[in-house]
Design a protein around this motif. Structure first.
Motif, mmCIF file in Angstrom:
data_model
loop_
_atom_site.group_PDB
_atom_site.id
_atom_site.type_symbol
_atom_site.label_atom_id
_atom_site.label_comp_id
_atom_site.label_asym_id
_atom_site.label_seq_id
_atom_site.Cartn_x
_atom_site.Cartn_y
_atom_site.Cartn_z
ATOM 1 N N HIS A 244 1.048 -1.152 -0.091
ATOM 2 C CA HIS A 244 -0.066 0.302 -0.387
ATOM 3 C C HIS A 244 0.805 1.258 0.065
ATOM 4 C CE1 HIS A 244 -3.482 -1.871 0.622
ATOM 5 N NE2 HIS A 244 -2.581 -2.746 1.624
ATOM 6 N N PRO A 245 0.485 2.311 -0.972
ATOM 7 C CA PRO A 245 1.245 3.367 -1.081
ATOM 8 C C PRO A 245 0.159 4.169 -0.080
ATOM 9 C CG PRO A 245 -0.190 3.766 -3.151
ATOM 10 C CD PRO A 245 -0.445 1.915 -2.079
ATOM 11 N N ALA A 246 1.669 5.037 1.139
ATOM 12 C CA ALA A 246 1.434 5.673 2.098
ATOM 13 C C ALA A 246 1.035 7.514 0.754
ATOM 14 C CB ALA A 246 2.583 5.876 3.031
ATOM 15 N N LEU A 247 1.998 7.354 0.145
ATOM 16 C CA LEU A 247 2.357 8.753 -0.137
ATOM 17 C C LEU A 247 1.624 9.172 -1.609
ATOM 18 C CD1 LEU A 247 6.600 8.991 0.497
ATOM 19 C CD2 LEU A 247 4.210 9.947 2.353
ATOM 20 N N ASN A 248 1.430 10.199 -2.069
ATOM 21 C CA ASN A 248 1.271 10.475 -2.860
ATOM 22 C C ASN A 248 2.488 11.136 -3.802
ATOM 23 O OD1 ASN A 248 -1.329 9.840 -3.570
ATOM 24 N ND2 ASN A 248 -1.829 11.785 -2.809
ATOM 25 N N SER A 249 2.844 10.864 -5.081
ATOM 26 C CA SER A 249 4.175 10.843 -6.089
ATOM 27 C C SER A 249 3.558 12.500 -6.247
ATOM 28 C CB SER A 249 4.804 10.302 -6.580
ATOM 29 O OG SER A 249 5.225 9.262 -6.428
ATOM 30 N N VAL A 250 5.001 13.524 -6.480
ATOM 31 C CA VAL A 250 3.870 14.926 -7.202
ATOM 32 C C VAL A 250 4.824 15.746 -8.060
ATOM 33 C CG1 VAL A 250 2.779 16.940 -6.680
ATOM 34 C CG2 VAL A 250 2.582 15.537 -4.655
ATOM 35 N N TYR A 251 6.269 15.411 -7.909
ATOM 36 C CA TYR A 251 6.625 16.187 -8.816
ATOM 37 C C TYR A 251 8.408 15.827 -8.376
ATOM 38 C CZ TYR A 251 8.929 20.536 -7.092
ATOM 39 O OH TYR A 251 9.332 20.708 -6.038
ATOM 40 N N LEU A 252 8.533 15.453 -9.901
ATOM 41 C CA LEU A 252 10.468 15.568 -9.808
ATOM 42 C C LEU A 252 10.913 16.646 -9.403
ATOM 43 C CD1 LEU A 252 10.935 13.417 -12.886
ATOM 44 C CD2 LEU A 252 11.450 12.651 -10.302
ATOM 45 N N GLY A 253 12.056 16.966 -8.022
ATOM 46 C CA GLY A 253 12.264 18.253 -8.059
ATOM 47 C C GLY A 253 14.090 18.011 -8.317
ATOM 48 N N GLY A 254 14.474 17.201 -9.068
ATOM 49 C CA GLY A 254 15.738 17.297 -9.652
ATOM 50 C C GLY A 254 15.724 15.940 -9.994
ATOM 51 N N PHE A 255 15.858 14.993 -10.002
ATOM 52 C CA PHE A 255 16.226 13.980 -10.717
ATOM 53 C C PHE A 255 15.565 12.682 -9.722
ATOM 54 C CE2 PHE A 255 19.516 14.882 -7.768
ATOM 55 C CZ PHE A 255 20.099 13.418 -7.153
ATOM 56 N N GLN A 256 15.043 11.738 -10.273
ATOM 57 C CA GLN A 256 14.569 10.798 -10.372
ATOM 58 C C GLN A 256 15.072 9.845 -9.518
ATOM 59 O OE1 GLN A 256 11.440 9.602 -12.866
ATOM 60 N NE2 GLN A 256 11.163 7.296 -11.918
ATOM 61 N N GLY A 257 14.897 9.301 -8.000
ATOM 62 C CA GLY A 257 16.134 8.370 -7.529
ATOM 63 C C GLY A 257 17.368 7.902 -7.340
ATOM 64 N N LEU A 258 17.928 7.460 -7.536
ATOM 65 C CA LEU A 258 19.250 7.687 -7.307
ATOM 66 C C LEU A 258 20.024 6.075 -8.373
ATOM 67 C CD1 LEU A 258 20.846 8.580 -3.929
ATOM 68 C CD2 LEU A 258 20.785 9.453 -6.581
ATOM 69 N N TRP A 259 19.298 5.235 -8.381
ATOM 70 C CA TRP A 259 19.674 3.954 -8.302
ATOM 71 C C TRP A 259 18.189 3.634 -10.115
ATOM 72 C CZ3 TRP A 259 23.251 1.369 -6.296
ATOM 73 C CH2 TRP A 259 23.607 1.776 -4.965
ATOM 74 N N ARG A 260 19.006 2.814 -10.774
ATOM 75 C CA ARG A 260 18.434 2.357 -11.717
ATOM 76 C C ARG A 260 17.698 1.111 -11.480
ATOM 77 N NH1 ARG A 260 23.297 1.875 -16.615
ATOM 78 N NH2 ARG A 260 20.897 0.821 -17.480
ATOM 79 N N GLY A 261 16.719 1.887 -12.269
ATOM 80 C CA GLY A 261 15.439 0.528 -12.394
ATOM 81 C C GLY A 261 14.460 0.666 -12.997
ATOM 82 N N SER A 262 13.919 -0.956 -13.321
ATOM 83 C CA SER A 262 12.859 -0.640 -14.455
ATOM 84 C C SER A 262 11.456 -0.130 -13.865
ATOM 85 C CB SER A 262 12.629 -2.229 -14.497
ATOM 86 O OG SER A 262 12.225 -3.126 -13.674
ATOM 87 N N GLU A 263 10.999 0.392 -12.697
ATOM 88 C CA GLU A 263 10.415 1.084 -12.316
ATOM 89 C C GLU A 263 10.226 2.369 -12.487
ATOM 90 O OE1 GLU A 263 11.779 -0.786 -10.356
ATOM 91 O OE2 GLU A 263 10.505 -3.188 -10.454
ATOM 92 N N ARG A 264 9.128 2.962 -12.931
ATOM 93 C CA ARG A 264 8.338 4.226 -13.249
ATOM 94 C C ARG A 264 7.687 4.720 -12.584
ATOM 95 N NH1 ARG A 264 12.590 3.324 -15.109
ATOM 96 N NH2 ARG A 264 13.739 2.576 -17.629
ATOM 97 N N CYS A 265 7.937 6.154 -12.373
ATOM 98 C CA CYS A 265 7.112 6.757 -11.358
ATOM 99 C C CYS A 265 6.811 8.211 -12.760
ATOM 100 C CB CYS A 265 7.091 7.904 -9.722
ATOM 101 S SG CYS A 265 6.165 8.454 -9.253
#
Lengths: 288, 223
Positions: free
Chosen positions: B109-130
């Motif tokens: 269950h997600p506890a958060l709503n992701s709203v926008y990319l304030g800079g860059f997306q995460g730090l790790w490569r992965g197949s998931e996208r938001c």
């Protein structure tokens, strides 16, 4: 006038399909419609079919209606956001178009303008829900309308989809959202359709089985290779490649499919894919 | 970083029908920067779940939930607790929730709503996208994002072009909705598909001035 009457009458429903031209010369569409005058309960008009830019569905529906036909306005979510979709639905209604088929639509990259921005603000289920809301006198934002459109709403399903269960779940959602009739993707495989009918036996709206005229063995092989969920069994491909008269064989196959599949459905939706002039022969051979 | 907001507790609880034991997994990356994560928030989630009658069987925080192998590695230390849990509450962006779903065969269950990319997306490569929708739908789909996994971002199942689990536009791409269907079927939750929201509210993608301010500030403070 309209599909509602045919549905309520309990009769075997027959619909056909025309595609608007790429350009302004519409005489072929009207000629093709003339061939089935009085013999079908509705004529679908495709909406920028296969994402290849062409004349619009709504205006083609309007011209057909003026000529005394009952058009079924196909509407996809590819090209319009919710404002435009709802507005076009109201516009269609004002032109007297009452039967609407709601589809998600092919992706833009499959057509002749792959650079186009794909919209998909809504999908087929939410479009049905929005259209149903309009018939109840309110828009998607809950605003009251001055005059509500009297639509009979339709949706599609692919009986040959693999896996089938998610398609059935989506079909349930479509009916819940407001679909009052269903037209299917092309069916050639009788046992596969039987499986589908069994899985969809709880769906309480009329299902019209999709019949696409098989024009050649090559077309059959192409569909097997490239059209999702459509399977043409080998004996039918053989029948087409052995045929001396391709038209006669095609008409024969289509009529046979209508006779075999028809009793499992409430009607048939015939898609001639350019062979519009042979549809009357199919109807004759199927005794419709 | 991905800026996020906390989902209303009622909304989180509404997805936990029939689930009594919950494991809370937090990301010690971006959410901390937006004050939506960190030890304090995890403790608050635990308190709220307990107040709603749930049993919190354990709690863990992973530096970057977007890194699947790190998630799997860290969760090894909590295998017993996770095994007891009916579901996981994941305090991270959509990528972290999906990365967790990819390594755990349980409801996430997600506890958060992701709203926008304030800079860059995460730090790790992965197949998931938001896609930073501002209204995370991962609760409805078993932790696979319908917005990024489906080419058309459909909300109600695969389109007519989906063929044997492959996408209409490219047979090399898996159909996102077939993946969602298979995942939900595997965890016995196909029923959730019927609860999908009718349509998207794109207004929620627009971050509030306050959040924009807060996360840029947080980013600058960190670097």
């Amino acid at each position: 006038m309209g599909l509602r009457e045919a549905i309520d009458s309990g009769k075997f429903i027959v619909t056909s399909e025309v595609g608007p031209p790429k350009g302004t010369d519409i005489h072929h569409v009207l000629e093709d419609a003339e061939l089935v005058r009085g013999r079908v309960d509705g004529i679908n008009v495709t909406d920028i079919q296969a994402s290849a830019m062409r004349l619009g569905s709504m205006v083609t529906c309007h011209l057909l209606r003026e000529a005394g036909f009952n058009p079924i306005f196909q509407m996809t979510c590819r090209d319009r956001n919710r404002l435009a979709l709802q507005s076009d639905l109201l516009s269609a209604s004002v032109l007297g178009i009452t039967d609407v088929l709601c589809l998600t639509g092919d992706y833009t990259t499959l057509g002749d303008h792959p650079q186009a921005k794909p919209v998909f603000d809504l999908d087929s289920v939410s479009l049905l829900r929005a259209a149903k809301g309009l018939t109840e006198g309110r828009d998607m934002a809950g605003n009251e309308l001055q005059g509500a459109p009297p639509f009979t709403l339709g949706a599609v399903v692919n009986p040959g989809a693999e896996p089938l269960e998610p398609q059935i779940i989506k079909l349930e959602q479509k009916v819940e959202a407001g679909a009052q009739f269903i037209q299917t993707q092309a069916v050639y495989d009788v046992p596969a359709f039987e499986r589908f009918v069994k899985a969809a036996s709880h769906i309480n709206v009329p299902i019209l089985v999709g019949i696409v005229l098989l024009k050649s063995a090559g077309m059959a092989k192409y569909m097997n290779r490239s059209v999702a969920g459509v399977f043409v069994p080998d004996p039918l491909i053989q029948e087409m490649s052995d045929a001396e008269d391709r038209v006669a064989a095609s008409v024969n196959i289509a009529a046979r499919l209508i006779k075999e599949l028809g009793p499992m459905a409430r009607g048939a939706h015939i898609m001639p894919i350019g062979w519009d002039k042979h549809v009357p022969k199919v109807l004759d051979a199927a005794e419709l | 970083m991905i800026a996020s907001e906390i989902k209303p507790t009622d909304e989180i609880l509404s997805h936990m029908d029939g689930e009594t034991s919950i494991f809370i997994l937090g990301c010690a990356g971006c959410p901390e920067g937006c004050d939506t994560g960190g030890e304090e928030q995890l403790a608050r989630f635990e308190e709220e779940l307990e107040a709603a009658g749930k049993t919190v069987v354990g709690r863990a925080s992973v530096d970057f939930l977007c890194n699947k192998s790190l998630v799997a590695l860290r969760l090894m230390r909590h295998l017993g607790e996770v095994a007891q849990a009916d579901a996981l509450l994941v305090v991270s962006c959509g990528v972290g929730v999906q990365a967790t779903a990819a390594v755990i065969d349980k409801m996430v269950h997600p506890a958060l709503n992701s709203v926008y990319l304030g800079g860059f997306q995460g730090l790790w490569r992965g197949s998931e996208r938001c896609a930073e929708c501002g209204e995370c739908l991962l609760d409805y789909t078993g932790g696979i994002c319908p917005i990024t996994a489906c080419t058309k971002s459909l909300l109600h199942g695969s389109c007519g072009g989906s063929d044997k689990g492959k996408c209409e536009i490219d047979p090399d791409i898996d159909c996102g909705w077939t993946r969602i269907y298979e995942r939900l079927k595997a965890i016995g939750r196909l029923d959730i598909l019927k609860r999908l929201p009718p349509e998207r509210d794109y207004q929620k993608m627009i971050p509030s001035a306050e959040l924009r301010q807060k996360s840029i500030y947080a980013l600058e403070r960190e670097v």
